[in-house]
Motif scaffolding. Structure first.
Motif, PDB file in Angstrom:
ATOM      1  N   ARG A  51      -0.065  -6.431 -18.885  1.00  0.00           N
ATOM      2  CA  ARG A  51       0.722  -5.196 -18.894  1.00  0.00           C
ATOM      3  C   ARG A  51       1.256  -4.878 -17.499  1.00  0.00           C
ATOM      4  O   ARG A  51       2.382  -4.407 -17.345  1.00  0.00           O
ATOM      5  N   LYS A  52       0.441  -5.136 -16.469  1.00  0.00           N
ATOM      6  CA  LYS A  52       0.882  -4.886 -15.094  1.00  0.00           C
ATOM      7  C   LYS A  52       2.055  -5.789 -14.729  1.00  0.00           C
ATOM      8  O   LYS A  52       3.019  -5.342 -14.079  1.00  0.00           O
ATOM      9  N   ASN A  53       2.001  -7.058 -15.149  1.00  0.00           N
ATOM     10  CA  ASN A  53       3.107  -7.976 -14.865  1.00  0.00           C
ATOM     11  C   ASN A  53       4.386  -7.542 -15.569  1.00  0.00           C
ATOM     12  O   ASN A  53       5.491  -7.644 -15.012  1.00  0.00           O
ATOM     13  N   ILE A  54       4.251  -7.052 -16.799  1.00  0.00           N
ATOM     14  CA  ILE A  54       5.434  -6.582 -17.526  1.00  0.00           C
ATOM     15  C   ILE A  54       6.060  -5.392 -16.813  1.00  0.00           C
ATOM     16  O   ILE A  54       7.279  -5.300 -16.662  1.00  0.00           O
ATOM     17  N   ASP A  55       5.207  -4.454 -16.366  1.00  0.00           N
ATOM     18  CA  ASP A  55       5.729  -3.283 -15.653  1.00  0.00           C
ATOM     19  C   ASP A  55       6.434  -3.691 -14.353  1.00  0.00           C
ATOM     20  O   ASP A  55       7.486  -3.143 -14.001  1.00  0.00           O
ATOM     21  N   GLU A  56       5.847  -4.654 -13.626  1.00  0.00           N
ATOM     22  CA  GLU A  56       6.473  -5.100 -12.378  1.00  0.00           C
ATOM     23  C   GLU A  56       7.806  -5.794 -12.649  1.00  0.00           C
ATOM     24  O   GLU A  56       8.778  -5.608 -11.905  1.00  0.00           O
ATOM     25  N   ASN A  57       7.879  -6.604 -13.719  1.00  0.00           N
ATOM     26  CA  ASN A  57       9.138  -7.274 -14.048  1.00  0.00           C
ATOM     27  C   ASN A  57      10.218  -6.268 -14.435  1.00  0.00           C
ATOM     28  O   ASN A  57      11.394  -6.405 -14.055  1.00  0.00           O
ATOM     29  N   LEU A  58       9.814  -5.231 -15.192  1.00  0.00           N
ATOM     30  CA  LEU A  58      10.785  -4.206 -15.556  1.00  0.00           C
ATOM     31  C   LEU A  58      11.287  -3.466 -14.317  1.00  0.00           C
ATOM     32  O   LEU A  58      12.473  -3.148 -14.207  1.00  0.00           O
ATOM     33  N   ALA A  59      10.372  -3.188 -13.374  1.00  0.00           N
ATOM     34  CA  ALA A  59      10.776  -2.500 -12.148  1.00  0.00           C
ATOM     35  C   ALA A  59      11.750  -3.354 -11.332  1.00  0.00           C
ATOM     36  O   ALA A  59      12.733  -2.843 -10.781  1.00  0.00           O
ATOM     37  N   ARG A  60      11.497  -4.675 -11.263  1.00  0.00           N
ATOM     38  CA  ARG A  60      12.404  -5.556 -10.539  1.00  0.00           C
ATOM     39  C   ARG A  60      13.770  -5.636 -11.221  1.00  0.00           C
ATOM     40  O   ARG A  60      14.818  -5.670 -10.555  1.00  0.00           O
ATOM     41  N   GLU A  61      13.776  -5.665 -12.571  1.00  0.00           N
ATOM     42  CA  GLU A  61      15.044  -5.709 -13.286  1.00  0.00           C
ATOM     43  C   GLU A  61      15.852  -4.434 -13.051  1.00  0.00           C
ATOM     44  O   GLU A  61      17.075  -4.481 -12.853  1.00  0.00           O
ATOM     45  N   VAL A  62      15.168  -3.284 -13.065  1.00  0.00           N
ATOM     46  CA  VAL A  62      15.875  -2.025 -12.819  1.00  0.00           C
ATOM     47  C   VAL A  62      16.436  -1.994 -11.408  1.00  0.00           C
ATOM     48  O   VAL A  62      17.575  -1.568 -11.169  1.00  0.00           O
ATOM     49  N   GLN A  63      15.664  -2.479 -10.445  1.00  0.00           N
ATOM     50  CA  GLN A  63      16.140  -2.511  -9.067  1.00  0.00           C
ATOM     51  C   GLN A  63      17.328  -3.454  -8.915  1.00  0.00           C
ATOM     52  O   GLN A  63      18.284  -3.171  -8.188  1.00  0.00           O
ATOM     53  N   GLN A  64      17.289  -4.589  -9.633  1.00  0.00           N
ATOM     54  CA  GLN A  64      18.399  -5.530  -9.571  1.00  0.00           C
ATOM     55  C   GLN A  64      19.667  -4.929 -10.170  1.00  0.00           C
ATOM     56  O   GLN A  64      20.770  -5.117  -9.656  1.00  0.00           O
ATOM     57  N   VAL A  65      19.503  -4.172 -11.263  1.00  0.00           N
ATOM     58  CA  VAL A  65      20.661  -3.523 -11.882  1.00  0.00           C
ATOM     59  C   VAL A  65      21.260  -2.503 -10.928  1.00  0.00           C
ATOM     60  O   VAL A  65      22.478  -2.376 -10.802  1.00  0.00           O
TER      61      VAL A  65
END
Length: 284
Positions: free
Chosen positions: A112-126
């Motif tokens: 779950r922590k990895n999923i949250d970090e990936n979502l945060a990186r995707e939002v930052q990339q957007v």
């Protein structure tokens, strides 16, 4: 007549299964399900379809009951698979090869922590792609330091403020506006409405729903590993008998209810009790 032979029970495997079950129940206390809310058992449910889980001491959605059972069963099997057999080196008590133990709770929390970090990186990339400015903690360098102009040069090249100042014109001060207070009519609450709000009407369906939550936490059968005596006063024992009769089928006994209540009390005060026992190098 044919003689029946009772199957031989492996005492080591049986003991390992009990210990693994207990350890898995301890591990589940570190798990925080999705949608869980902190609160107290005696408070109302924060949202419909939620119940208070005594293992993690939080309000959880009903779907967590099935997830909790799956985690405990899977973690129990992993613990058994990693319990070494004293007679066979490199094998567990159930005859399988030993493997490193990884808790199911740890795996799910890390995933779950990895999923949250990936979502945060995707939002930052957007945000970067769309040109949205991102706040920076860097302090801009002052222009004076970058140009490094000598102090004498700055003082000589600076224009005189007297020459640059424009003529001052008088500023007209407006008259203060005095607000006019409008008195609002006071509405006195009627005695009947206040009395009706104090009394909360409850239906039989609401009582049944509350009892289902209570029964799921304290009034259900549990394993009695060792039937050793534990004495209670007569009035408490009789009260527990009456409560046990509310569950049809006669599967619940006063001992089952007492076990759940005492276990919840130990879980709630475990940190304090362990601190008091730390001087004796003991813990519960």
């Amino acid at each position: 007549m044919a003689r029946t032979i009772a199957p031989k029970i492996d005492a080591r495997l049986f003991t390992a299964q009990i210990n693994a079950k207990e350890k898995a129940r301890c591990n589940i206390r570190q798990y925080i399900p999705i949608g869980a809310i902190k609160g107290n058992f005696w408070d109302d449910a924060p949202a419909p379809g939620m119940y208070y889980d005594t293992d993690i001491n939080m309000w959880c959605p009903e779907s967590f009951k099935l997830e909790k059972m799956e985690i405990i069963e899977e973690d129990t099997q992993r613990i058994i698979d990693t319990t070494p057999d004293e007679e066979r080196e490199g094998y567990s008590v159930n005859g399988k090869k030993l493997v490193p133990y990884v808790s199911v709770v740890t795996e799910r929390m890390n995933a779950r922590k990895n999923i949250d970090e990936n979502l945060a990186r995707e939002v930052q990339q957007v945000h970067c792609d769309t040109g949205t400015p991102i706040a920076s903690n860097q302090v801009p360098i002052k222009e004076e330091k970058a140009t490094a102009i000598p102090k004498s040069a700055r003082t000589t090249s600076r224009p005189r403020m007297v020459d640059m100042a424009p003529p001052v014109e008088p500023i007209s001060i407006p008259e203060p506006i005095v607000p006019i207070e409008v008195s609002k009519p006071t509405v006195e609450p009627q005695p009947e409405a206040v009395e009706q709000s104090k009394k909360t009407r409850r239906s039989a369906r609401m009582d049944e729903a509350d009892f289902d939550i209570l029964a799921s936490q304290f009034i259900y059968p549990t394993d009695l590993a060792e039937k050793k005596p534990l004495f209670f006063p007569t009035d408490i024992r009789e009260s527990l008998k009456l409560v046990a009769r509310l569950i049809p089928g006669g599967k619940v006994s006063p001992s089952h209810i007492a076990i759940h209540i005492i276990r919840a009390w130990l879980d709630e005060n475990r940190d304090l009790l362990n601190r008091m026992l730390s001087s004796q190098k003991l813990s519960i």
